[in-house]
Structures are given as structure tokens and as C-alpha cells.
Scaffold this active site. Structure first.
Site, PDB file in Angstrom:
ATOM      1  N   ARG A 162       0.826  -1.212   0.000  1.00 16.12           N
ATOM      2  CA  ARG A 162       0.000   0.000   0.000  1.00 16.12           C
ATOM      3  C   ARG A 162       0.858   1.258   0.000  1.00 16.12           C
ATOM      4  O   ARG A 162       1.882   1.312   0.680  1.00 16.12           O
ATOM      5  CB  ARG A 162      -0.918   0.024   1.225  1.00 16.12           C
ATOM      6  CG  ARG A 162      -1.837  -1.169   1.293  1.00 16.12           C
ATOM      7  CD  ARG A 162      -3.183  -0.797   1.898  1.00 16.12           C
ATOM      8  NE  ARG A 162      -3.992  -1.996   2.074  1.00 16.12           N
ATOM      9  CZ  ARG A 162      -3.997  -2.720   3.175  1.00 16.12           C
ATOM     10  NH1 ARG A 162      -3.279  -2.358   4.225  1.00 16.12           N
ATOM     11  NH2 ARG A 162      -4.754  -3.796   3.253  1.00 16.12           N
ATOM     12  N   ASP A 208      -8.610 -19.753   3.549  1.00 18.17           N
ATOM     13  CA  ASP A 208      -8.992 -18.932   4.696  1.00 18.17           C
ATOM     14  C   ASP A 208     -10.362 -19.390   5.199  1.00 18.17           C
ATOM     15  O   ASP A 208     -11.104 -20.072   4.482  1.00 18.17           O
ATOM     16  CB  ASP A 208      -9.043 -17.457   4.294  1.00 18.17           C
ATOM     17  CG  ASP A 208      -7.648 -16.867   4.125  1.00 18.17           C
ATOM     18  OD1 ASP A 208      -6.716 -17.370   4.774  1.00 18.17           O
ATOM     19  OD2 ASP A 208      -7.496 -15.918   3.343  1.00 18.17           O
ATOM     20  N   GLU A 255       5.707 -19.148  17.935  1.00 16.49           N
ATOM     21  CA  GLU A 255       5.244 -20.074  16.889  1.00 16.49           C
ATOM     22  C   GLU A 255       6.418 -20.543  16.031  1.00 16.49           C
ATOM     23  O   GLU A 255       7.145 -19.734  15.461  1.00 16.49           O
ATOM     24  CB  GLU A 255       4.201 -19.334  16.039  1.00 16.49           C
ATOM     25  CG  GLU A 255       3.563 -20.175  14.976  1.00 16.49           C
ATOM     26  CD  GLU A 255       2.393 -19.433  14.303  1.00 16.49           C
ATOM     27  OE1 GLU A 255       1.695 -18.630  14.948  1.00 16.49           O
ATOM     28  OE2 GLU A 255       2.219 -19.668  13.096  1.00 16.49           O
ATOM     29  N   TYR A 267      -4.688 -24.059   0.569  1.00 15.86           N
ATOM     30  CA  TYR A 267      -4.419 -23.048   1.594  1.00 15.86           C
ATOM     31  C   TYR A 267      -5.674 -22.149   1.658  1.00 15.86           C
ATOM     32  O   TYR A 267      -5.780 -21.172   0.942  1.00 15.86           O
ATOM     33  CB  TYR A 267      -3.201 -22.275   1.101  1.00 15.86           C
ATOM     34  CG  TYR A 267      -2.528 -21.286   2.017  1.00 15.86           C
ATOM     35  CD1 TYR A 267      -2.977 -21.003   3.290  1.00 15.86           C
ATOM     36  CD2 TYR A 267      -1.379 -20.634   1.575  1.00 15.86           C
ATOM     37  CE1 TYR A 267      -2.305 -20.093   4.086  1.00 15.86           C
ATOM     38  CE2 TYR A 267      -0.703 -19.725   2.359  1.00 15.86           C
ATOM     39  CZ  TYR A 267      -1.171 -19.452   3.609  1.00 15.86           C
ATOM     40  OH  TYR A 267      -0.501 -18.549   4.387  1.00 15.86           O
ATOM     41  N   ARG A 287       6.694 -16.013  14.669  1.00 16.57           N
ATOM     42  CA  ARG A 287       5.948 -14.898  15.260  1.00 16.57           C
ATOM     43  C   ARG A 287       5.606 -15.192  16.714  1.00 16.57           C
ATOM     44  O   ARG A 287       5.658 -16.348  17.152  1.00 16.57           O
ATOM     45  CB  ARG A 287       4.688 -14.581  14.458  1.00 16.57           C
ATOM     46  CG  ARG A 287       3.770 -15.756  14.203  1.00 16.57           C
ATOM     47  CD  ARG A 287       2.649 -15.380  13.229  1.00 16.57           C
ATOM     48  NE  ARG A 287       1.809 -16.538  12.946  1.00 16.57           N
ATOM     49  CZ  ARG A 287       0.792 -16.546  12.099  1.00 16.57           C
ATOM     50  NH1 ARG A 287       0.467 -15.465  11.433  1.00 16.57           N
ATOM     51  NH2 ARG A 287       0.072 -17.638  11.909  1.00 16.57           N
TER      52      ARG A 287
HETATM   53  N1  UDP Z   1       5.343 -13.477   4.819  1.00 11.08           N
HETATM   54  C1  UDP Z   1       6.631 -13.058   5.050  1.00 11.08           C
HETATM   55  N2  UDP Z   1       6.884 -12.221   6.094  1.00 11.08           N
HETATM   56  C2  UDP Z   1       5.934 -11.816   6.945  1.00 11.08           C
HETATM   57  C3  UDP Z   1       4.595 -12.244   6.713  1.00 11.08           C
HETATM   58  C4  UDP Z   1       4.341 -13.070   5.651  1.00 11.08           C
HETATM   59  O1  UDP Z   1       7.549 -13.439   4.334  1.00 11.08           O
HETATM   60  O2  UDP Z   1       6.237 -11.083   7.901  1.00 11.08           O
HETATM   61  C5  UDP Z   1       5.107 -14.390   3.678  1.00 11.08           C
HETATM   62  C6  UDP Z   1       5.210 -15.859   4.119  1.00 11.08           C
HETATM   63  O3  UDP Z   1       5.791 -16.620   3.073  1.00 11.08           O
HETATM   64  C7  UDP Z   1       3.762 -16.236   4.320  1.00 11.08           C
HETATM   65  C8  UDP Z   1       3.083 -15.444   3.209  1.00 11.08           C
HETATM   66  O4  UDP Z   1       3.825 -14.208   3.142  1.00 11.08           O
HETATM   67  O5  UDP Z   1       3.554 -17.618   4.204  1.00 11.08           O
HETATM   68  C9  UDP Z   1       1.612 -15.182   3.418  1.00 11.08           C
HETATM   69  O6  UDP Z   1       1.442 -14.505   4.642  1.00 11.08           O
HETATM   70  P1  UDP Z   1       0.143 -14.643   5.543  1.00 11.08           P
HETATM   71  O7  UDP Z   1       0.250 -13.652   6.629  1.00 11.08           O
HETATM   72  O8  UDP Z   1      -1.033 -14.623   4.663  1.00 11.08           O
HETATM   73  O9  UDP Z   1       0.352 -16.096   6.157  1.00 11.08           O
HETATM   74  P2  UDP Z   1      -0.549 -16.878   7.250  1.00 11.08           P
HETATM   75  O10 UDP Z   1      -1.157 -15.883   8.169  1.00 11.08           O
HETATM   76  O11 UDP Z   1      -1.542 -17.671   6.474  1.00 11.08           O
HETATM   77  O12 UDP Z   1       0.448 -17.745   7.949  1.00 11.08           O
END
Ligand code: UDP
Length: 388
Positions: free
Chosen positions: A181, A355, A305, A353, A284
Site C-alpha cells: 500500500r 482462509d 510459533e 491453503y 511470530r
Molecule cells: N510473509 C513473510 N513475512 C511476513 C509475513 C508473511 O515473508 O512477515 C510471507 C510468508 O511466506 C507467508 C506469506 O507471506 O507464508 C503469506 O502470509 P500470511 O500472513 O497470509 O500467512 P498466514 O497468516 O496464512 O500464515
């Protein structure tokens, strides 16, 4: 499977797929037997109050409800009071905190600039790799999208930890989930509706399954030999498991959560903090109390995690779905299509995958299709067209 025309159906899995199908069919007068291997309903959306703190925990990791689909939003709102909640993710990269998804604040802070939206757009054009036309993988998608520096700081390390693969080996579609964005909107999602169920997700499942025509059998595996006693089986377990892994196991990532109780009332000031550096072993930290900002708790509980390869006995979370696994998946799909009287659905049943909102939408469509097929005698498909 031998068909029978009774109004008894079996539903395997008590997550959103199973919950929605059971609810719709029970309302239409079908007797639904729900088989759930685990000792609780709700699948990976299961929430429960932490004994030590009273905080409602997302036991299988953070789930934030968001959708553009009005029908899904109206449907889910029958089963919970949704509180306003916007997912605003923060990320630590090289010892600095940033806002994700990448937005104008991230760009200005990262490059120590004061760019306007137009200037930032131009700037990203100059640093992103414009020689890549059609990104063939995650790395190329990221380089084209944001350039090398932002890619290396936010995506490379996190993605290697999350997927256990090099970004070159992963599909570009994974990154396409995230927006970029050029304003200060730091909402992680771009959907019209977003919220958090006031009392957690488990209550939604209790209500979905609360019907005289539904029997939920917890801690009970479904035995395929029992299939012929039902007019139809809705299977939301892993598709490779259903077929006894005859073409091998489809690869998944599983997650480990290391729970800890910080000696403070507020550990990180936000629900989800990503750790993007490769040398930090976890992806995270979730501080659950921030998912319910309308509640107040003296203590706090957090999850670190970790992502790793899913082996036998682990809970499958993320289907990896690499191009190289397409053949194996197609073999299972072809078995599924020849299995009479069974419909495969959901993240595990279709190895996608998904949601939560898409899972609900597809389960609603499948339930409606089944009711129509039952009326007309048309054959109920084994899979929805979106599966391939
Ligand atoms: N991703 C990343 N850094 C971040 C967040 C996401 O590289 O800080 C990448 C990572 O490969 C992840 C993808 O973006 O699998 C999709 O992110 P999303 O937050 O949708 O993943 P989820 O919440 O499903 O684990």
C-alpha cells in the site's frame, strides 16, 4: 460405496467445513453423524480460556475473521456476536519494528524518508526488479513487487522459516496474499468485513452443532467400512489419509506453539508480532489478550510459533502444494472422483491453503448442491470445481 437413500449422512471433521454442512443439512431434516478425531470441536479455529490468565486463547494459532462475501458474513453472524477487530501486524526485522503489510509508514521508516503516496510509488518502481515480467516463484514475485532490500528484510527469512524451502522453490501465489500500500492503511486485510467473535470461535461451533439432528462423536475416527450405512459422506479430513496414503503423504507444514507467561501485563502491545530475521528460530509471537481488547486481564499469555515439516502424528496446517507435487495430488483427485457417495471438502479434504471465509463459502455451496442432488437424483460431485 453402495448408495442408500436414507436421510442419514456422515460428516468427517468438526471444523468449519463439517460444521457448516452439518448445520445446513440438519435444518433440512437430515440426520448428521459428525466424526471428529480430536477431543474437541472447531478444528484449528478452536479457542479456549487459559486456566492461569482467563484469556481466550487461539489454541492453534491466530485466526482473524475477514471476508468480502456478504453471504458468508451474514451466515457466520448468526452464530456469534462479532466485535470490531482490525488485524494490524507488526514485524521485527534487523532489530527494528515495522508495520505490515508494507505500507507508506513501512517504506518511509525503512528507508528513512518522508515520501508522499505518489513519491513512494515512483520510488518502489525504481527499486523493484522491472526485468521480471511473469514471476515464476515467490522470490521473483517479491523482487518485482518490492525490490531486493524489502524482500530480504521482510520476506526471505520469514518465508524460509515458515515453509522450510527456498523462496525460489515456492509459488508466487503465496506472496500474492499480501497487499502493498502507498498510504498509511495498515490493515493486514483488504476485505469489507473483519471482526473477532466476542466469546471466541468455539462458541460458533457449539451453536453450529446444536441441533436435534446432529450427533457429534468426539475422539472418534471414521471407519470407511461404515460409509455404506449413510446416503452420503462429507469428508474434511486429509484426502491422502482417506486413501491410506497409497500414493505417499502429501507434504504439509505443522506448527509448534511454545507457551509462556511473561511477568507483565502487556508483553508486546499487540496481538501478532512477526520475526522476519532468519537467525530467530520462530516466525511470530502471539499475545492472545490483544485479540479481545474489550476484555481486561491482569496477566498475559503468549505463544512463540515455530514451523516445521509435518510428520506422522503431527497436526497438518499448511498444504505446501508445490508444482512438483501436482502429479501426486492429481492421483488422489482421480481416486476421489471415482469414489461414489463421498464429497471431499475443506483445507485438508482438498489440500488447499484456504482462509476461514472461503472454507465456509465452499461448505455452504456443497451443502446446497447436495440438497439439490438429493431432490433431483443428480450425482453429487466428489469435489468442487475449484479444487484443481
Ligand atoms: N510473509 C513473510 N513475512 C511476513 C509475513 C508473511 O515473508 O512477515 C510471507 C510468508 O511466506 C507467508 C506469506 O507471506 O507464508 C503469506 O502470509 P500470511 O500472513 O497470509 O500467512 P498466514 O497468516 O496464512 O500464515
Amino acid at each position: 460405496m453402495k448408495k442408500n437413500n436414507s436421510k442419514d449422512v456422515a460428516i468427517i471433521g468438526a471444523g468449519f467445513s463439517g460444521g457448516v454442512v452439518a448445520h445446513v443439512l440438519a435444518e433440512a431434516g437430515f440426520k448428521c453423524s459428525v466424526y471428529e478425531k480430536r477431543s474437541h470441536i472447531g478444528g484449528n479455529c478452536f479457542t479456549e480460556r487459559d486456566v492461569q490468565t482467563g484469556v481466550n486463547k487461539h489454541v492453534y494459532g491466530p485466526h482473524i475473521f475477514h471476508t468480502d462475501n456478504e453471504k458468508v458474513w451474514n451466515f457466520i453472524n448468526q452464530f456469534a456476536e462479532f466485535m470490531p477487530f482490525v488485524n494490524r501486524v507488526k514485524a521485527i526485522a534487523k532489530e527494528r519494528v515495522f508495520s505490515l503489510p508494507i505500507n507508506l509508514l513501512t517504506i518511509n521508516q525503512f528507508f528513512n524518508k518522508t515520501l508522499s503516496p505518489d513519491q513512494a510509488r515512483e520510488f518502489i518502481q525504481t527499486i523493484s526488479d522491472q526485468t521480471i515480467d511473469e514471476p515464476q516463484n515467490f522470490r521473483e514475485q517479491a523482487l518485482k513487487f518490492v525490490g531486493k532490500e524489502l524482500y530480504e528484510s521482510f520476506f526471505e527469512g520469514y518465508t524460509i522459516k515458515q515453509w522450510g524451502l527456498q523462496p525460489e522453490e515456492l509459488p508466487a501465489s503465496i506472496l500474492k496474499r499480501l497487499p502493498l500500500r502507498f498510504n498509511y492503511d495498515d490493515n493486514y486485510f483488504s476485505h469489507k468485513y473483519q471482526g473477532m467473535p466476542k466469546n471466541g470461535y468455539t462458541e460458533i461451533f457449539e451453536k453450529l452443532f446444536d441441533h436435534e439432528n446432529i450427533e457429534v462423536k468426539l475422539s472418534t475416527s471414521f471407519d470407511r467400512d461404515k460409509a455404506s450405512s449413510y446416503s452420503h459422506v462429507f469428508y474434511s479430513g486429509p484426502i491422502d489419509h482417506y486413501f491410506d496414503y497409497q500414493f505417499g503423504s502429501l507434504p504439509y507444514r505443522t506448527l509448534d506453539f511454545e507457551v509462556f507467561y511473561p511477568d507483565t501485563n502487556d508483553y508486546q502491545g499487540t496481538a501478532v508480532l512477526n520475526y522476519c530475521d532468519k537467525d530467530v528460530p520462530f516466525t511470530r509471537i502471539t499475545e492472545h489478550k490483544h485479540f479481545s481488547p474489550w476484555e481486561s486481564h491482569e496477566k498475559t499469555v503468549c505463544y512463540r510459533e515455530f514451523s516445521r515439516e509435518c510428520s506422522e502424528g503431527d497436526i497438518p496446517y499448511y498444504p505446501i502444494r508445490l508444482a512438483s507435487e501436482q502429479t501426486q495430488l492429481l492421483e488422489y483427485i482421480s481416486l476421489a472422483e471415482n469414489e461414489d457417495g463421498v464429497t471431499f471438502l475443506g483445507r485438508l479434504g482438498t489440500y488447499r491453503y484456504l482462509d476461514m471465509d472461503v472454507t465456509i463459502q465452499e461448505a455452504l455451496e456443497i451443502a446446497e448442491k447436495f440438497l439439490m442432488c438429493f431432490e433431483t437424483g443428480e450425482k453429487m460431485p466428489a469435489l468442487s470445481e475449484k479444487t484443481r
